[in-house]
Design a protein around this motif. Structure first.
Motif, PDB file in Angstrom:
ATOM      1  N   ARG A  30       0.836  -1.207   0.000  1.00  7.73           N
ATOM      2  CA  ARG A  30       0.000   0.000   0.000  1.00  7.73           C
ATOM      3  C   ARG A  30       0.869   1.255   0.000  1.00  7.73           C
ATOM      4  NH1 ARG A  30      -5.013   0.132   3.006  1.00  7.73           N
ATOM      5  NH2 ARG A  30      -5.989   2.038   2.363  1.00  7.73           N
ATOM      6  N   ALA A  31       1.801   1.323   0.940  1.00  6.75           N
ATOM      7  CA  ALA A  31       2.676   2.495   1.034  1.00  6.75           C
ATOM      8  C   ALA A  31       3.519   2.649  -0.225  1.00  6.75           C
ATOM      9  CB  ALA A  31       3.568   2.382   2.268  1.00  6.75           C
ATOM     10  N   LEU A  32       3.953   1.538  -0.783  1.00  3.73           N
ATOM     11  CA  LEU A  32       4.763   1.578  -1.995  1.00  3.73           C
ATOM     12  C   LEU A  32       3.983   2.185  -3.166  1.00  3.73           C
ATOM     13  CD1 LEU A  32       7.467   0.795  -3.296  1.00  3.73           C
ATOM     14  CD2 LEU A  32       6.475  -1.465  -3.751  1.00  3.73           C
ATOM     15  N   PHE A  33       2.764   1.741  -3.385  1.00  6.79           N
ATOM     16  CA  PHE A  33       1.946   2.291  -4.466  1.00  6.79           C
ATOM     17  C   PHE A  33       1.619   3.767  -4.229  1.00  6.79           C
ATOM     18  CE2 PHE A  33       1.393  -1.967  -5.989  1.00  6.79           C
ATOM     19  CZ  PHE A  33       1.115  -1.810  -7.338  1.00  6.79           C
ATOM     20  N   LEU A  34       1.276   4.109  -2.998  1.00 10.47           N
ATOM     21  CA  LEU A  34       0.931   5.500  -2.704  1.00 10.47           C
ATOM     22  C   LEU A  34       2.144   6.416  -2.900  1.00 10.47           C
ATOM     23  CD1 LEU A  34      -1.367   5.025   0.418  1.00 10.47           C
ATOM     24  CD2 LEU A  34      -2.046   5.490  -1.960  1.00 10.47           C
ATOM     25  N   GLN A  35       3.327   5.922  -2.575  1.00  9.99           N
ATOM     26  CA  GLN A  35       4.534   6.728  -2.759  1.00  9.99           C
ATOM     27  C   GLN A  35       4.895   6.834  -4.242  1.00  9.99           C
ATOM     28  OE1 GLN A  35       7.993   5.791  -3.630  1.00  9.99           O
ATOM     29  NE2 GLN A  35       8.520   7.936  -3.346  1.00  9.99           N
ATOM     30  N   ARG A  36       4.857   5.728  -4.962  1.00  9.00           N
ATOM     31  CA  ARG A  36       5.276   5.713  -6.367  1.00  9.00           C
ATOM     32  C   ARG A  36       4.321   6.468  -7.293  1.00  9.00           C
ATOM     33  NH1 ARG A  36       9.865   2.981  -8.165  1.00  9.00           N
ATOM     34  NH2 ARG A  36      10.903   2.242  -6.297  1.00  9.00           N
ATOM     35  N   PHE A  37       3.057   6.574  -6.900  1.00 12.60           N
ATOM     36  CA  PHE A  37       2.070   7.276  -7.719  1.00 12.60           C
ATOM     37  C   PHE A  37       1.575   8.559  -7.052  1.00 12.60           C
ATOM     38  CE2 PHE A  37       1.942   3.035  -9.525  1.00 12.60           C
ATOM     39  CZ  PHE A  37       1.845   3.296 -10.884  1.00 12.60           C
ATOM     40  N   ILE A  76      -5.233   9.283 -10.719  1.00  9.17           N
ATOM     41  CA  ILE A  76      -5.363   7.883 -10.310  1.00  9.17           C
ATOM     42  C   ILE A  76      -5.893   7.843  -8.885  1.00  9.17           C
ATOM     43  CG2 ILE A  76      -4.099   5.762  -9.755  1.00  9.17           C
ATOM     44  CD1 ILE A  76      -2.202   6.349 -12.016  1.00  9.17           C
ATOM     45  N   GLN A  77      -6.756   6.879  -8.644  1.00 11.37           N
ATOM     46  CA  GLN A  77      -7.278   6.641  -7.301  1.00 11.37           C
ATOM     47  C   GLN A  77      -7.066   5.168  -6.983  1.00 11.37           C
ATOM     48  OE1 GLN A  77     -11.279   8.056  -6.547  1.00 11.37           O
ATOM     49  NE2 GLN A  77     -11.741   6.154  -5.481  1.00 11.37           N
ATOM     50  N   PHE A  78      -6.458   4.878  -5.848  1.00  8.43           N
ATOM     51  CA  PHE A  78      -6.197   3.502  -5.450  1.00  8.43           C
ATOM     52  C   PHE A  78      -7.128   3.076  -4.332  1.00  8.43           C
ATOM     53  CE2 PHE A  78      -2.049   4.448  -7.346  1.00  8.43           C
ATOM     54  CZ  PHE A  78      -1.841   3.298  -8.091  1.00  8.43           C
ATOM     55  N   THR A  79      -7.534   1.821  -4.411  1.00  9.41           N
ATOM     56  CA  THR A  79      -8.229   1.127  -3.344  1.00  9.41           C
ATOM     57  C   THR A  79      -7.416  -0.131  -3.094  1.00  9.41           C
ATOM     58  OG1 THR A  79     -10.319   1.897  -4.287  1.00  9.41           O
ATOM     59  CG2 THR A  79     -10.456   0.182  -2.617  1.00  9.41           C
ATOM     60  N   PHE A  80      -7.384  -0.601  -1.857  1.00  9.58           N
ATOM     61  CA  PHE A  80      -6.553  -1.748  -1.525  1.00  9.58           C
ATOM     62  C   PHE A  80      -7.388  -2.823  -0.854  1.00  9.58           C
ATOM     63  CE2 PHE A  80      -3.847   1.931  -1.757  1.00  9.58           C
ATOM     64  CZ  PHE A  80      -2.761   1.474  -2.486  1.00  9.58           C
ATOM     65  N   ALA A  81      -7.062  -4.073  -1.171  1.00  8.33           N
ATOM     66  CA  ALA A  81      -7.671  -5.233  -0.532  1.00  8.33           C
ATOM     67  C   ALA A  81      -6.548  -6.194  -0.166  1.00  8.33           C
ATOM     68  CB  ALA A  81      -8.663  -5.907  -1.470  1.00  8.33           C
ATOM     69  N   GLN A  82      -6.668  -6.836   0.980  1.00 10.42           N
ATOM     70  CA  GLN A  82      -5.626  -7.749   1.437  1.00 10.42           C
ATOM     71  C   GLN A  82      -5.943  -9.208   1.133  1.00 10.42           C
ATOM     72  OE1 GLN A  82      -5.214  -5.670   5.496  1.00 10.42           O
ATOM     73  NE2 GLN A  82      -3.262  -6.673   5.110  1.00 10.42           N
ATOM     74  N   SER A  83      -7.083  -9.466   0.493  1.00 12.46           N
ATOM     75  CA  SER A  83      -7.450 -10.837   0.156  1.00 12.46           C
ATOM     76  C   SER A  83      -8.372 -10.836  -1.058  1.00 12.46           C
ATOM     77  CB  SER A  83      -8.171 -11.502   1.335  1.00 12.46           C
ATOM     78  OG  SER A  83      -9.442 -10.892   1.527  1.00 12.46           O
ATOM     79  N   GLY A  84      -8.493 -11.988  -1.665  1.00 11.88           N
ATOM     80  CA  GLY A  84      -9.411 -12.131  -2.785  1.00 11.88           C
ATOM     81  C   GLY A  84     -10.845 -11.873  -2.372  1.00 11.88           C
ATOM     82  N   GLU A  85     -11.200 -12.358  -1.196  1.00 10.67           N
ATOM     83  CA  GLU A  85     -12.563 -12.163  -0.698  1.00 10.67           C
ATOM     84  C   GLU A  85     -12.877 -10.674  -0.518  1.00 10.67           C
ATOM     85  OE1 GLU A  85     -11.063 -16.198   0.592  1.00 10.67           O
ATOM     86  OE2 GLU A  85     -10.248 -14.188   0.723  1.00 10.67           O
ATOM     87  N   GLU A  86     -11.944  -9.956   0.072  1.00 13.99           N
ATOM     88  CA  GLU A  86     -12.127  -8.512   0.266  1.00 13.99           C
ATOM     89  C   GLU A  86     -12.218  -7.796  -1.078  1.00 13.99           C
ATOM     90  OE1 GLU A  86      -9.821  -4.731   2.353  1.00 13.99           O
ATOM     91  OE2 GLU A  86      -9.126  -6.758   2.815  1.00 13.99           O
ATOM     92  N   ALA A  87     -11.442  -8.228  -2.038  1.00 13.81           N
ATOM     93  CA  ALA A  87     -11.482  -7.625  -3.371  1.00 13.81           C
ATOM     94  C   ALA A  87     -12.851  -7.821  -4.019  1.00 13.81           C
ATOM     95  CB  ALA A  87     -10.394  -8.225  -4.256  1.00 13.81           C
ATOM     96  N   LEU A  88     -13.413  -9.013  -3.914  1.00 13.17           N
ATOM     97  CA  LEU A  88     -14.742  -9.260  -4.492  1.00 13.17           C
ATOM     98  C   LEU A  88     -15.793  -8.369  -3.848  1.00 13.17           C
ATOM     99  CD1 LEU A  88     -14.723 -13.145  -4.895  1.00 13.17           C
ATOM    100  CD2 LEU A  88     -14.580 -11.409  -6.705  1.00 13.17           C
TER     101      LEU A  88
END
Length: 128
Positions: free
Chosen positions: A17-24, A33-45
């Motif tokens: 998460r921190a890596l993507f937020l820093q790089r973008f 760009i707007q990021f959303t984060f999920a830590q599992s496949g279930e959370e992503a669904l």
């Protein structure tokens, strides 16, 4: 003002998460760009049901639902884009690449992530 590109990053590793937020950070501050984060496949669904995600960046190896299973489920529910799906993995073996292709991923990127290449692919995706 154009609508930001909504990207869902699925990875069980918290530092991602921190890596993507820093790089973008510049694209985020300009609302490109707007990021959303999920830590599992279930959370992503769960998050997909309530959002306008146009790109999913998913790790393959995660506890519980793997990225491959997530990919299969998304392509069953959303056979046509969006969302586009880029799979991320530290293992670039032929078996993973073949499975990713068969399950309908749009791209396959290896870790460590080449953020310049990813940025270029996001721009190309947004133009198409």
């Amino acid at each position: 003002m154009p609508t930001p590109i909504n990207i869902l990053v699925v990875d069980d590793e918290l530092p991602i998460r921190a890596l993507f937020l820093q790089r973008f950070r510049h694209e985020i501050s300009r609302a490109e760009i707007q990021f959303t984060f999920a830590q599992s496949g279930e959370e992503a669904l769960d998050q997909l049901a309530d959002s306008e995600v146009i790109l999913i960046l998913s790790d393959i190896n995660m506890p519980g639902m793997s990225g491959l299973e997530l990919l299969r489920r998304i392509r069953t529910k959303y056979p046509h884009k969006p969302p586009a799906i880029f799979m991320l993995t530290a293992y670039s073996d032929a078996k993973n690449k073949e499975q990713v292709r068969l399950y309908g991923a749009d791209d396959f990127l290896t870790k460590p992530i080449d953020f310049n290449l990813l940025r270029q692919k996001i721009v190309e995706l947004h133009r198409s």
